[in-house]
Design a protein around this motif. Sequence first.
Motif, mmCIF file in Angstrom:
data_model
loop_
_atom_site.group_PDB
_atom_site.id
_atom_site.type_symbol
_atom_site.label_atom_id
_atom_site.label_comp_id
_atom_site.label_asym_id
_atom_site.label_seq_id
_atom_site.Cartn_x
_atom_site.Cartn_y
_atom_site.Cartn_z
ATOM 1 N N ALA A 164 0.831 -1.200 0.000
ATOM 2 C CA ALA A 164 0.000 0.000 0.000
ATOM 3 C C ALA A 164 0.867 1.252 0.000
ATOM 4 O O ALA A 164 2.047 1.223 0.346
ATOM 5 N N MET A 165 0.249 2.365 -0.394
ATOM 6 C CA MET A 165 0.870 3.669 -0.266
ATOM 7 C C MET A 165 0.692 4.165 1.169
ATOM 8 O O MET A 165 -0.338 3.911 1.807
ATOM 9 N N VAL A 166 1.686 4.872 1.636
ATOM 10 C CA VAL A 166 1.603 5.470 2.968
ATOM 11 C C VAL A 166 2.031 6.928 2.876
ATOM 12 O O VAL A 166 2.622 7.364 1.890
ATOM 13 N N ALA A 167 1.725 7.669 3.927
ATOM 14 C CA ALA A 167 2.139 9.066 4.016
ATOM 15 C C ALA A 167 3.291 9.184 5.004
ATOM 16 O O ALA A 167 3.207 8.681 6.130
ATOM 17 N N VAL A 168 4.383 9.804 4.547
ATOM 18 C CA VAL A 168 5.499 10.126 5.441
ATOM 19 C C VAL A 168 5.272 11.568 5.886
ATOM 20 O O VAL A 168 5.412 12.504 5.094
ATOM 21 N N VAL A 169 4.901 11.731 7.157
ATOM 22 C CA VAL A 169 4.383 13.012 7.640
ATOM 23 C C VAL A 169 5.379 13.682 8.578
ATOM 24 O O VAL A 169 5.678 13.151 9.656
ATOM 25 N N PRO A 170 5.915 14.856 8.207
ATOM 26 C CA PRO A 170 6.754 15.617 9.147
ATOM 27 C C PRO A 170 5.930 16.024 10.362
ATOM 28 O O PRO A 170 4.720 16.262 10.263
ATOM 29 N N HIS A 171 6.586 16.134 11.481
ATOM 30 C CA HIS A 171 5.878 16.434 12.724
ATOM 31 C C HIS A 171 5.091 17.735 12.644
ATOM 32 O O HIS A 171 4.017 17.859 13.225
ATOM 33 N N LYS A 172 5.604 18.738 11.910
ATOM 34 C CA LYS A 172 4.902 20.022 11.872
ATOM 35 C C LYS A 172 3.582 19.942 11.101
ATOM 36 O O LYS A 172 2.739 20.831 11.230
#
Length: 285
Positions: A164-172
Amino acid sequence: MNFRQLEYFLAVANAGQITAAAQQLHMAQPPLSYQLKQLEADLGVQLLHRTSSGTSLTPAGQLLRDYAQQLIDLRNRADSQVRSLGQGLAGVLSVGVISSSIGATPNAKLRTLTRHYPKVQIRLFEDNTYGLIDRLEKQLIDVAIVRTPFTGPHLASKELKSEAMVAVVPHKYDHFAGATIQVEDLATVPLIIYRRFENLFQTTFQQKSIAPFIACTCDDARTAVQWANAQMGVAIVPQSVADQGSGVQTSIRPIRYRPWRTTLKLVWPEQVTPSPLLQRFIDSY
């Protein structure tokens, strides 16, 4: 024009000096210069600009360098395949890989293959999916690991891994509630996307009537993750790429949307009967 002349020409083209090329070829400079002049005479064009400080390629020389390298590679592959035709116990296998094939190769079976048959040499060629399919069509490589979606007629394939695709999310930007997110949540953050999936993402956004801001589009999923690690936006990449590249300043969030899946596949020309060596490689996956 013969292979020896092409090898001499490539040596000079890569070294930028006839003297340095002669040393690499373990020959004297005058015979090398003679062969280059003979090649130019045979073709009726100037291939090299010669100066006191070295050589540079003319436009005709640049074109010949590309063709010469392909011809040398094809000759080496033909020689290797003929020699290894018997049982596939030795030889050279040209394998194309994409950058996002992390975790798929090399695997345990492939390591076992090369341990049991130490005379098997694997030459890796890195490119994007369509670049590798083009190399297969030109018979410049034997087999490739590519990622869906792609269109490539006349290819045999073997599925390796679906993810699956995922989101790599910066903390901000991490204001999402819960461990997973929905596609609609992406409308509120700047996105970094891998160009291979741009059409897939845009089609989904249109279907859901949302218009996220695409802050960056790149040609390598690892680059998308690097930019997310630098707090430039939220990267949408395959799970395996995120697992390998995300940093301490980011979180990985699964996206709850089943159509956003991608599959790694092993592909090779279906009209070509696999050599014993290629078949052993295919069977190792």
